[in-house]
Scaffold this motif. Structure first.
Motif, PDB file in Angstrom:
ATOM      1  N   ARG A 138       0.851  -1.195   0.000  1.00  0.00           N
ATOM      2  CA  ARG A 138       0.000   0.000   0.000  1.00  0.00           C
ATOM      3  C   ARG A 138       0.880   1.237   0.000  1.00  0.00           C
ATOM      4  N   ASN A 139       0.493   2.220  -0.790  1.00  0.00           N
ATOM      5  CA  ASN A 139       1.241   3.466  -0.873  1.00  0.00           C
ATOM      6  C   ASN A 139       0.733   4.421   0.200  1.00  0.00           C
ATOM      7  N   SER A 140       1.591   4.786   1.133  1.00  0.00           N
ATOM      8  CA  SER A 140       1.231   5.697   2.213  1.00  0.00           C
ATOM      9  C   SER A 140       2.240   6.840   2.267  1.00  0.00           C
ATOM     10  N   SER A 141       2.142   7.639   3.315  1.00  0.00           N
ATOM     11  CA  SER A 141       3.073   8.764   3.465  1.00  0.00           C
ATOM     12  C   SER A 141       4.511   8.282   3.635  1.00  0.00           C
ATOM     13  N   GLU A 142       4.671   7.027   4.043  1.00  0.00           N
ATOM     14  CA  GLU A 142       5.996   6.453   4.238  1.00  0.00           C
ATOM     15  C   GLU A 142       6.484   5.694   3.007  1.00  0.00           C
ATOM     16  N   GLY A 143       5.741   5.802   1.912  1.00  0.00           N
ATOM     17  CA  GLY A 143       6.101   5.069   0.714  1.00  0.00           C
ATOM     18  C   GLY A 143       5.334   3.755   0.643  1.00  0.00           C
ATOM     19  N   TRP A 144       5.829   2.815  -0.148  1.00  0.00           N
ATOM     20  CA  TRP A 144       5.167   1.520  -0.287  1.00  0.00           C
ATOM     21  C   TRP A 144       5.503   0.624   0.901  1.00  0.00           C
ATOM     22  N   THR A 145       4.460   0.134   1.569  1.00  0.00           N
ATOM     23  CA  THR A 145       4.648  -0.763   2.705  1.00  0.00           C
ATOM     24  C   THR A 145       3.896  -2.062   2.446  1.00  0.00           C
ATOM     25  N   GLU A 146       4.458  -3.183   2.856  1.00  0.00           N
ATOM     26  CA  GLU A 146       3.841  -4.478   2.639  1.00  0.00           C
ATOM     27  C   GLU A 146       2.668  -4.696   3.598  1.00  0.00           C
ATOM     28  N   VAL A 147       1.569  -5.188   3.042  1.00  0.00           N
ATOM     29  CA  VAL A 147       0.415  -5.542   3.882  1.00  0.00           C
ATOM     30  C   VAL A 147       0.169  -7.042   3.862  1.00  0.00           C
ATOM     31  N   TRP A 148       0.701  -7.719   2.844  1.00  0.00           N
ATOM     32  CA  TRP A 148       0.599  -9.186   2.764  1.00  0.00           C
ATOM     33  C   TRP A 148       1.768  -9.705   1.953  1.00  0.00           C
ATOM     34  N   THR A 149       2.340 -10.841   2.408  1.00  0.00           N
ATOM     35  CA  THR A 149       3.427 -11.489   1.693  1.00  0.00           C
ATOM     36  C   THR A 149       3.178 -12.992   1.691  1.00  0.00           C
ATOM     37  N   ARG A 150       3.350 -13.596   0.538  1.00  0.00           N
ATOM     38  CA  ARG A 150       3.138 -15.045   0.462  1.00  0.00           C
ATOM     39  C   ARG A 150       4.149 -15.760   1.362  1.00  0.00           C
ATOM     40  N   GLY A 151       3.640 -16.676   2.157  1.00  0.00           N
ATOM     41  CA  GLY A 151       4.490 -17.410   3.087  1.00  0.00           C
ATOM     42  C   GLY A 151       4.546 -16.787   4.460  1.00  0.00           C
ATOM     43  N   HIS A 152       4.208 -15.484   4.554  1.00  0.00           N
ATOM     44  CA  HIS A 152       4.222 -14.798   5.852  1.00  0.00           C
ATOM     45  C   HIS A 152       2.846 -14.265   6.250  1.00  0.00           C
ATOM     46  N   GLY A 153       1.978 -14.095   5.303  1.00  0.00           N
ATOM     47  CA  GLY A 153       0.627 -13.635   5.601  1.00  0.00           C
ATOM     48  C   GLY A 153       0.529 -12.136   5.761  1.00  0.00           C
ATOM     49  N   VAL A 154      -0.472 -11.695   6.537  1.00  0.00           N
ATOM     50  CA  VAL A 154      -0.755 -10.265   6.702  1.00  0.00           C
ATOM     51  C   VAL A 154       0.120  -9.673   7.798  1.00  0.00           C
ATOM     52  N   ASN A 155       0.226  -8.342   7.805  1.00  0.00           N
ATOM     53  CA  ASN A 155       1.071  -7.676   8.790  1.00  0.00           C
ATOM     54  C   ASN A 155       0.264  -6.869   9.792  1.00  0.00           C
ATOM     55  N   SER A 156      -1.062  -7.114   9.860  1.00  0.00           N
ATOM     56  CA  SER A 156      -1.911  -6.356  10.777  1.00  0.00           C
ATOM     57  C   SER A 156      -3.058  -7.241  11.249  1.00  0.00           C
ATOM     58  N   ASP A 157      -3.498  -6.998  12.499  1.00  0.00           N
ATOM     59  CA  ASP A 157      -4.615  -7.759  13.054  1.00  0.00           C
ATOM     60  C   ASP A 157      -5.931  -7.409  12.375  1.00  0.00           C
ATOM     61  N   ARG A 158      -5.967  -6.278  11.685  1.00  0.00           N
ATOM     62  CA  ARG A 158      -7.191  -5.854  11.004  1.00  0.00           C
ATOM     63  C   ARG A 158      -7.322  -6.478   9.623  1.00  0.00           C
ATOM     64  N   LEU A 159      -6.310  -7.216   9.214  1.00  0.00           N
ATOM     65  CA  LEU A 159      -6.319  -7.860   7.908  1.00  0.00           C
ATOM     66  C   LEU A 159      -6.516  -9.367   8.069  1.00  0.00           C
ATOM     67  N   THR A 160      -7.334  -9.939   7.211  1.00  0.00           N
ATOM     68  CA  THR A 160      -7.530 -11.381   7.182  1.00  0.00           C
ATOM     69  C   THR A 160      -7.504 -11.859   5.734  1.00  0.00           C
ATOM     70  N   VAL A 161      -7.324 -13.156   5.566  1.00  0.00           N
ATOM     71  CA  VAL A 161      -7.264 -13.756   4.234  1.00  0.00           C
ATOM     72  C   VAL A 161      -8.265 -14.892   4.151  1.00  0.00           C
ATOM     73  N   SER A 162      -9.014 -14.923   3.042  1.00  0.00           N
ATOM     74  CA  SER A 162      -9.955 -16.003   2.773  1.00  0.00           C
ATOM     75  C   SER A 162      -9.790 -16.421   1.320  1.00  0.00           C
ATOM     76  N   ASP A 163      -9.233 -17.618   1.105  1.00  0.00           N
ATOM     77  CA  ASP A 163      -8.930 -18.102  -0.239  1.00  0.00           C
ATOM     78  C   ASP A 163      -8.032 -17.084  -0.963  1.00  0.00           C
ATOM     79  N   GLU A 164      -8.538 -16.478  -2.050  1.00  0.00           N
ATOM     80  CA  GLU A 164      -7.735 -15.503  -2.802  1.00  0.00           C
ATOM     81  C   GLU A 164      -8.131 -14.062  -2.461  1.00  0.00           C
ATOM     82  N   THR A 165      -8.792 -13.875  -1.334  1.00  0.00           N
ATOM     83  CA  THR A 165      -9.311 -12.560  -0.961  1.00  0.00           C
ATOM     84  C   THR A 165      -8.566 -11.982   0.229  1.00  0.00           C
ATOM     85  N   LEU A 166      -8.097 -10.745   0.078  1.00  0.00           N
ATOM     86  CA  LEU A 166      -7.503  -9.992   1.175  1.00  0.00           C
ATOM     87  C   LEU A 166      -8.588  -9.087   1.743  1.00  0.00           C
ATOM     88  N   ILE A 167      -8.870  -9.222   3.046  1.00  0.00           N
ATOM     89  CA  ILE A 167      -9.981  -8.492   3.672  1.00  0.00           C
ATOM     90  C   ILE A 167      -9.433  -7.481   4.666  1.00  0.00           C
TER      91      ILE A 167
END
Length: 247
Positions: A138-167
């Motif tokens: 995601r592009n933010s004031s700090e530049g591009w930051t990762e929100v999901w990475t394959r093999g590591h998952g999401v980087n926030s408790d507010r994010l979840t994954v269902s099949d091919e969907t990032l929620i």
């Protein structure tokens, strides 16, 4: 595919195309993968080592398939969806002046972009975790930051994954911005611009509806009052006429 297998075996010449041609399309629209070859005998279209069936008839636009040939060898993908993003290979076969079979290989990288508006408090669902997706940023004031990475998952408790969907749960204004999906080579597959939908317009519409309803009620009340006044006036005149007649 060819009527003379020996010709293919002994007279085959291959011409590799230039590096992948970048192509961008928007969800729901059509995109054209252009090809300049002529005198085509056959074409093979593939993605991720899987051949894709394409329509080659003159009236293929009327068929149910989303991939069809246009002109000599242009390939059209219609009604783009997220899963169309990625690399494609087009192998074009033709015969040159020396009756030798030649093959030209063309490669394309299709980037899909989209725009989404979400109301505050709703869940934002992005069907972007394709089989060839490696990370989501995601592009933010700090530049591009990762929100999901394959093999590591999401980087926030507010994010979840269902099949091919990032929620993104309970969307807030801090979640707005541009999200991009990258493949294993760092190439952009999908870009989604996310904004917060305004509730002011809806409020204005609701207020307009209320005002309209109040005006309607007032109109009917006023109309009813005028009718009653007219009836009373008529009755009064009749009464006065009767009294005058018998006086």
């Amino acid at each position: 595919m060819f009527s003379n297998p020996l010709l293919l075996l002994f007279c085959f010449i291959e011409y590799s195309g230039t590096p992948s041609v970048p192509v961008t399309g928007k969800t729901g629209e059509n995109v054209i993968l252009t090809c300049e070859a002529r005198e085509i005998s056959d074409i093979v279209f593939s993605s991720q080592s899987k051949n894709i069936l394409i329509c080659k008839k003159d009236d293929c636009k009327n068929e149910n398939g989303r991939v069809f040939k246009e002109g000599s060898c242009d390939v059209v993908i219609k009604d783009l969806i997220y899963s169309d993003a990625g690399k494609y290979t087009l192998r074009v076969y033709y015969t040159n002046d020396q009756t030798e079979v030649e093959r030209q290989i063309l490669e394309y990288h299709l980037h899909i972009h989209d725009e989404i508006s979400v109301q505050k408090g709703e869940d934002l669902k992005l069907d972007v975790l394709l089989i060839n997706a490696d990370k989501v940023e995601r592009n933010s004031s700090e530049g591009w930051t990762e929100v999901w990475t394959r093999g590591h998952g999401v980087n926030s408790d507010r994010l979840t994954v269902s099949d091919e969907t990032l929620i993104i749960n309970e969307f807030t204004v801090t979640d707005t911005g541009t999200y991009r999906v990258l493949d294993y080579e760092g190439e952009t597959l999908i870009t989604v611009s996310v904004t917060e939908s305004s509730t002011e317009s809806k409020g204005k519409l609701d207020n307009t509806d209320d005002d309209t309803e109040q005006i309607s009620v007032w109109y009917w009340i006023s109309s009813g009052g005028m009718i009653m006044y007219a009836l009373l006036l008529v009755l009064t005149l009749i009464t006065l006429a009767v009294m005058k007649h018998y006086s």
